[in-house]
Scaffold this active site. Structure first.
Site, short mmCIF file in Angstrom:
data_model
loop_
_atom_site.label_atom_id
_atom_site.label_comp_id
_atom_site.label_asym_id
_atom_site.label_seq_id
_atom_site.Cartn_x
_atom_site.Cartn_y
_atom_site.Cartn_z
N GLY A 10 0.73 -1.23 0.01
CA GLY A 10 0.01 -0.14 0.08
C GLY A 10 0.99 1.11 0.07
O GLY A 10 2.16 1.01 -0.04
N THR A 35 -6.48 -2.95 -1.98
CA THR A 35 -6.42 -1.82 -2.19
C THR A 35 -4.65 -1.56 -2.46
O THR A 35 -4.29 -0.35 -2.85
CB THR A 35 -6.72 -0.86 -1.22
OG1 THR A 35 -6.02 -1.01 0.17
CG2 THR A 35 -8.24 -0.89 -1.16
N GLY A 36 -4.01 -2.46 -2.15
CA GLY A 36 -2.38 -2.20 -2.39
C GLY A 36 -2.25 -2.64 -3.76
O GLY A 36 -3.04 -3.18 -4.53
N GLY A 102 -1.09 -12.97 17.13
CA GLY A 102 -0.78 -14.37 17.43
C GLY A 102 0.61 -14.68 16.84
O GLY A 102 1.51 -15.24 17.35
N TYR A 145 -14.56 1.50 9.80
CA TYR A 145 -12.99 1.57 9.85
C TYR A 145 -12.61 2.02 11.45
O TYR A 145 -11.78 1.37 12.04
CB TYR A 145 -12.52 2.92 8.87
CG TYR A 145 -11.11 3.21 8.80
CD1 TYR A 145 -10.20 2.27 8.47
CD2 TYR A 145 -10.57 4.48 9.31
CE1 TYR A 145 -8.56 2.55 8.24
CE2 TYR A 145 -9.22 4.56 9.47
CZ TYR A 145 -8.27 3.92 8.76
OH TYR A 145 -6.95 4.01 8.46
N LYS A 149 -10.37 -0.27 14.00
CA LYS A 149 -9.01 0.53 14.59
C LYS A 149 -9.16 0.57 16.10
O LYS A 149 -8.22 0.22 16.74
CB LYS A 149 -8.52 1.73 13.99
CG LYS A 149 -8.43 1.71 12.35
CD LYS A 149 -6.95 0.82 12.16
CE LYS A 149 -6.71 0.94 10.89
NZ LYS A 149 -5.26 0.26 10.67
N TYR A 159 -2.98 -8.13 24.27
CA TYR A 159 -1.78 -8.98 24.14
C TYR A 159 -0.55 -8.61 25.04
O TYR A 159 0.29 -9.24 25.31
CB TYR A 159 -1.49 -9.03 22.66
CG TYR A 159 -2.16 -10.35 21.96
CD1 TYR A 159 -3.39 -10.50 21.66
CD2 TYR A 159 -1.53 -11.46 21.62
CE1 TYR A 159 -4.22 -11.32 21.33
CE2 TYR A 159 -2.05 -12.36 21.00
CZ TYR A 159 -3.37 -12.36 21.01
OH TYR A 159 -3.94 -13.58 20.34
#
Ligand code: UDP
Length: 311
Positions: A10, A35-36, A102, A145, A149, A159
């Site tokens: 991207g 989109t990249g 992960g 979006y 986020k 995490y």
């Protein structure tokens, strides 16, 4: 370091790949190319320190060997794109962040999340500092979006606390420069495209809403400093030079020397009225500040769009 960049094909991801290779790191670039665009990384193919894997990060990620850092940049990022791919946007922010975290846990790698000023929504605090929790409409079209986020930030912190992962969160404010897609719908490429073709610049609403635009080289430098730092709470990176969108459209007409007029169109739903980063935290802890002025950055960007080839 051996570093995975998700969304590496991207606009920002590909500039990050360039920067990291320049700093002698080994880069694995992952992108599903919705989109990249491989054109953004074409010049890196054949470089021994670079490899590309076409993969959707919402699916299990397998990388063999050691990994020192993961920069999670995969996501549609322009309002037009995330309205076109609402479910993919929610999935990459949630499931994709889960897979990337992960992997960071498995590899004992550092993890940096590309978050956004959108987590502040239509802000009631101005300029926005990192302590502000935001004002987001969860069920509006833009919420796909913003909430993705926000969830990604929450998961990253979980995490960090639960598994002791070394995490970093950058809140990216409007950034522009070469390799944006000319027709991605965002103000900078749209206005430049319109000005260069002598078409009217489409200002949404009455143009009094504000944004603060950062040149990509400044942003990338800030992200690298954050990666190497030990700050695990979110850090705003952006240029605090705030402008109304109308002022901004006029500036683009001036810089391109265009004869275009300005027309006013309907304001998108939930379009934030103001936006300006408070960058005291980055200044103090990363010793970072933007170096490229809006005029200079826009001149370089216009130059890029004027040279045949892109878009
Ligand atoms: N905008 C505009 N005309 C356009 C594209 C965008 O007036 O053709 C406005 C948009 O409504 C917003 C601002 O410019 O207020 C910045 O939009 P962009 O999509 O670049 O980023 P955002 O900050 O909204 O994510």
């Amino acid at each position: 370091m051996r570093i995975l960049v998700t969304g590496g094909a991207g606009f920002l991801g590909s500039h990050l790949c360039d920067y990291l290779i320049d700093k002698d790191h080994e880069v694995i670039c992952m992108d599903n190319l919705i989109t990249g665009n491989v054109d953004n990384i074409g010049h890196l193919i054949g470089n021994g320190s670079f490899s590309f894997i076409k993969h959707d990060v919402t699916e299990y990620i397998f990388i063999s060997g050691q990994l020192d850092a993961i920069l999670h940049f995969a996501s549609p990022a322009s309002p037009v794109d995330y309205l076109q791919y609402p479910i993919q946007t929610l999935k990459v922010g949630s499931l994709g962040t889960h897979k990337a975290l992960g992997l960071a846990r498995e590899k004992k790698a550092r993890f940096l999340l590309a978050s956004t000023s959108e987590i502040y929504g239509d802000p009631q605090v101005h300029p926005q500092n990192e302590e502000y929790w935001g004002n987001v409409n969860p069920i509006g079209p833009r919420g796909v979006y913003d909430e993705a986020k926000r969830f990604a930030e929450a998961l990253t912190m979980a995490y960090n606390r639960t598994h002791g992962i070394r995490t970093r969160i950058v809140r990216i404010f409007n950034t522009y420069g070469p390799r944006m897609r000319l027709r991605d719908g965002r103000a900078v490429p749209t206005f430049i495209d319109q000005a260069l073709r002598g078409k009217p610049l489409t200002v949404f609403g009455d143009g009094t809403q504000t944004r603060s635009f950062c040149y990509y080289t400044d942003l990338i430098e800030g992200i690298y400093r954050l990666l190497l730092s030990d700050i695990d709470t979110p850090v705003n990176i952006g240029n605090p030079e705030e402008k109304t969108i109308l002022e901004f459209a006029r500036k683009i007409i001036e810089i391109t020397g265009s004869s275009s007029q300005i027309v006013f169109e309907k304001l998108p739903v939930d379009d934030p009225k103001v936006r300006e980063p408070d960058i005291r935290k980055a200044r103090k802890w990363l010793k970072w500040k933007p170096e490229v002025s809006l005029d200079e950055g826009l001149r370089l960007t216009v130059e890029y769009f004027q040279t045949p080839g892109p878009a």
